[in-house]
Design a protein around this motif. Structure first.
Motif, PDB file in Angstrom:
ATOM      1  N   UNK A  79       0.840  -1.198   0.000  1.00 16.58           N
ATOM      2  CA  UNK A  79       0.000   0.000   0.000  1.00 16.58           C
ATOM      3  C   UNK A  79       0.873   1.245   0.000  1.00 16.58           C
ATOM      4  N   UNK A  83       3.794   0.208   4.478  1.00 18.08           N
ATOM      5  CA  UNK A  83       2.505  -0.376   4.861  1.00 18.08           C
ATOM      6  C   UNK A  83       2.155  -1.504   3.890  1.00 18.08           C
ATOM      7  N   UNK A 174     -10.763  -7.040 -10.185  1.00 18.56           N
ATOM      8  CA  UNK A 174      -9.925  -6.315  -9.234  1.00 18.56           C
ATOM      9  C   UNK A 174     -10.691  -5.263  -8.439  1.00 18.56           C
ATOM     10  N   UNK A 178     -11.274  -5.193  -4.472  1.00 10.06           N
ATOM     11  CA  UNK A 178     -10.868  -4.048  -3.653  1.00 10.06           C
ATOM     12  C   UNK A 178     -12.002  -3.638  -2.723  1.00 10.06           C
ATOM     13  N   UNK A 182     -11.910  -3.483   1.272  1.00 16.90           N
ATOM     14  CA  UNK A 182     -12.198  -2.236   1.979  1.00 16.90           C
ATOM     15  C   UNK A 182     -13.296  -2.469   3.015  1.00 16.90           C
ATOM     16  N   UNK A 185     -11.832  -3.929   6.124  1.00 18.37           N
ATOM     17  CA  UNK A 185     -11.106  -2.975   6.967  1.00 18.37           C
ATOM     18  C   UNK A 185     -12.092  -2.049   7.680  1.00 18.37           C
TER      19      UNK A 185
ATOM     20  N   UNK B 142      -3.908   3.917  11.026  1.00 17.16           N
ATOM     21  CA  UNK B 142      -3.332   2.934  10.101  1.00 17.16           C
ATOM     22  C   UNK B 142      -4.427   2.299   9.253  1.00 17.16           C
ATOM     23  N   UNK B 143      -5.531   1.983   9.905  1.00 19.58           N
ATOM     24  CA  UNK B 143      -6.634   1.369   9.158  1.00 19.58           C
ATOM     25  C   UNK B 143      -7.154   2.320   8.081  1.00 19.58           C
ATOM     26  N   UNK B 144      -7.215   3.616   8.417  1.00 24.01           N
ATOM     27  CA  UNK B 144      -7.635   4.592   7.399  1.00 24.01           C
ATOM     28  C   UNK B 144      -6.654   4.608   6.228  1.00 24.01           C
ATOM     29  N   UNK B 145      -5.383   4.528   6.563  1.00 16.85           N
ATOM     30  CA  UNK B 145      -4.360   4.486   5.506  1.00 16.85           C
ATOM     31  C   UNK B 145      -4.530   3.245   4.633  1.00 16.85           C
ATOM     32  N   UNK B 146      -4.899   2.145   5.263  1.00 18.30           N
ATOM     33  CA  UNK B 146      -5.097   0.913   4.495  1.00 18.30           C
ATOM     34  C   UNK B 146      -6.258   1.104   3.517  1.00 18.30           C
ATOM     35  N   UNK B 147      -7.322   1.700   4.012  1.00 16.89           N
ATOM     36  CA  UNK B 147      -8.489   1.915   3.144  1.00 16.89           C
ATOM     37  C   UNK B 147      -8.130   2.824   1.971  1.00 16.89           C
ATOM     38  N   UNK B 149      -5.230   3.395   0.783  1.00 18.39           N
ATOM     39  CA  UNK B 149      -4.271   2.663  -0.046  1.00 18.39           C
ATOM     40  C   UNK B 149      -4.950   1.676  -0.980  1.00 18.39           C
ATOM     41  N   UNK B 150      -5.949   0.994  -0.465  1.00 23.20           N
ATOM     42  CA  UNK B 150      -6.678   0.028  -1.293  1.00 23.20           C
ATOM     43  C   UNK B 150      -7.451   0.743  -2.398  1.00 23.20           C
ATOM     44  N   UNK B 151      -8.071   1.864  -2.052  1.00 24.65           N
ATOM     45  CA  UNK B 151      -8.809   2.607  -3.071  1.00 24.65           C
ATOM     46  C   UNK B 151      -7.888   3.056  -4.201  1.00 24.65           C
ATOM     47  N   UNK B 152      -6.664   3.408  -3.817  1.00 21.69           N
ATOM     48  CA  UNK B 152      -5.729   3.949  -4.807  1.00 21.69           C
ATOM     49  C   UNK B 152      -5.045   2.864  -5.646  1.00 21.69           C
ATOM     50  N   UNK B 153      -5.260   1.646  -5.321  1.00 26.04           N
ATOM     51  CA  UNK B 153      -4.579   0.556  -6.047  1.00 26.04           C
ATOM     52  C   UNK B 153      -4.854   0.582  -7.533  1.00 26.04           C
TER      53      UNK B 153
END
Ligand SMILES: Nc1nc2c(ncn2[C@@H]2O[C@H](COP(=O)(O)OP(=O)(O)OP(=O)(O)O)[C@@H](O)[C@H]2O)c(=O)[nH]1
Ligand SMILES: [Mg+2]
Lengths: 201, 153
Positions: A79, A83, A174, A178, A182, A185, B142-147, B149-153
């Protein structure tokens, strides 16, 4: 000291690592899901059954064997440099459930993939995460030849809590995967918030 | 939290009904195979038969292994490093990575890699960071960053 990528001179960035499990019955799309968002690598583990076997496991089929090799799907999603999210596809067979305990420890949450044509295949996974209070979402993998059911119908059939998200998805897609991740999380965040505010309402 | 026992009913009603004859799964079972003979033994030759590393808790699969930048000068000649030990150090020197990644990359069983990493920790060639302790969730930030980050994939 020579680093191949000079940008990574501070190669000692210690990433925060998190993991999400992907569970569900045979052929429900676990490998497909992990592969849709990450590069899959097979991960091998060799377990001594006497050590790992639990009374609940049906070990009759493997009596007399000392070790067993189990392969798992394993994917990495970077990420940020610091991370990293790992996905672990859990082995589907009941007799490998001892491995789940290791995988589940410290997991952020889980995806339980369900196929509406054989919903019962995911009951065991639902039970597992429910009992351990591990946040999970149901991903209803929409196979082309399966009839569509609204998420609410699936929730009722599975008899799961209101709070557990039920997401219709396509494990091959994909963007769809995602969204599923999400929701895991977000659900974990909500669960954590509930724990942090111990309002016993 | 739901401690209402519904899960138990679900299990009692349907446990064992899945995966019976004729399911597509039967075809796939060869992937999770049992090694009755040699293949299991061979990898552990690398660890001289050790399946656990003394004095160490089980390394988490996502614990990150980091190569020490200062290699101890008086290199301990007691232990001859195997090529696999060296591989691990080199991989981690390039990029700190998790126990699971090292196992996948080197195509070694997780148990073997755990023992080898334990040796390297003893030799102070690498150290291992603990991931977020089990039962403790990571920070909300961190969890917000994960979210995102996933959106931006
Ligand atoms: N139409 C459709 N096919 C899918 C979908 N997800 C997976 N498949 C197909 O279903 C088959 C099984 O998918 P896998 O990802 O191998 O399932 P699995 O859960 O990893 O299976 P096991 O590891 O054997 O338990 C493959 O042929 C996939 O291409 C989906 O969302 N839609
Ligand atoms: Mg699979």
């Amino acid at each position: 000291m020579i680093f191949r990528r000079s940008e990574r001179a501070k190669a000692s960035v210690e990433p925060v690592t998190l993991k999400i499990l992907v569970a569900g019955g045979f052929g429900v799309g676990k490998t497909t899901l992990v592969g849709a968002v990450s590069e899959i690598k097979p991960l091998r583990t060799e377990e001594t059954l006497s050590e790992a076997g639990r009374p609940v496991d049906d070990t009759s089929g493997v009596a007399g064997k000392h070790t067993t090799t189990v392969a798992m799907d394993f994917g990495r999603i970077t990420l940020r440099e610091d991370l990293v999210l790992y996905l672990f596809g859990t082995p589907g067979q009941d007799r490998f459930w001892f491995l789940w305990d290791e995988l589940a420890t410290g997991a952020l949450g889980a995806v339980v993939l369900a196929d509406t044509r054989r919903l019962e295949d995911c009951f065991a996974a639902v039970d597992y995460f429910e009992r351990r209070d591990i946040p999970f979402v149901i991903g209803v993998n929409c196979f082309d030849d399966a009839s569509r059911y609204p998420a609410e119908a699936v929730r009722q059939a599975l008899d799961i809590d209101e709070g557990v998200p039920v997401v219709l998805c396509d494990a091959r897609d994909r963007e769809s995967v995602k969204e599923v991740l999400i929701s895991v999380v977000e659900h974990a965040m909500a669960a954590a918030a509930a724990v942090r505010e111990p309002a016993t309402t | 939290m739901s401690h209402d026992g519904r899960g138990t009913q679900r299990t009692n009603a349907l446990w064992g009904t899945s995966g019976t004859a004729g399911t597509p799964g039967t075809q796939e079972t060869h992937r999770w195979f049992d090694d009755e003979a040699g293949p299991v033994v061979r990898p552990y030759a690398m660890t001289r038969g050790r399946t656990t590393s003394p004095g160490q808790h089980r390394l988490d699969l996502i614990a990150v292994v980091i190569a020490e930048t200062q290699v101890p000068g008086d290199h301990d000649a007691d232990r001859t490093l195997s090529p696999e030990h060296v591989d691990i150090v080199e991989l981690c020197r390039d990029t700190p990575q998790s126990v699971a990644e090292l196992a996948a990359e080197l195509d070694l069983p997780i148990g073997v890699v755990r023992v080898l990493i334990g040796d390297l920790v003893d030799d102070e060639l690498v150290h291992v960071t603990r991931p977020v302790p089990p039962a403790e969730l990571p920070d909300e930030s961190i969890l917000r960053d994960v979210i995102s980050g996933l959106r931006a994939l």
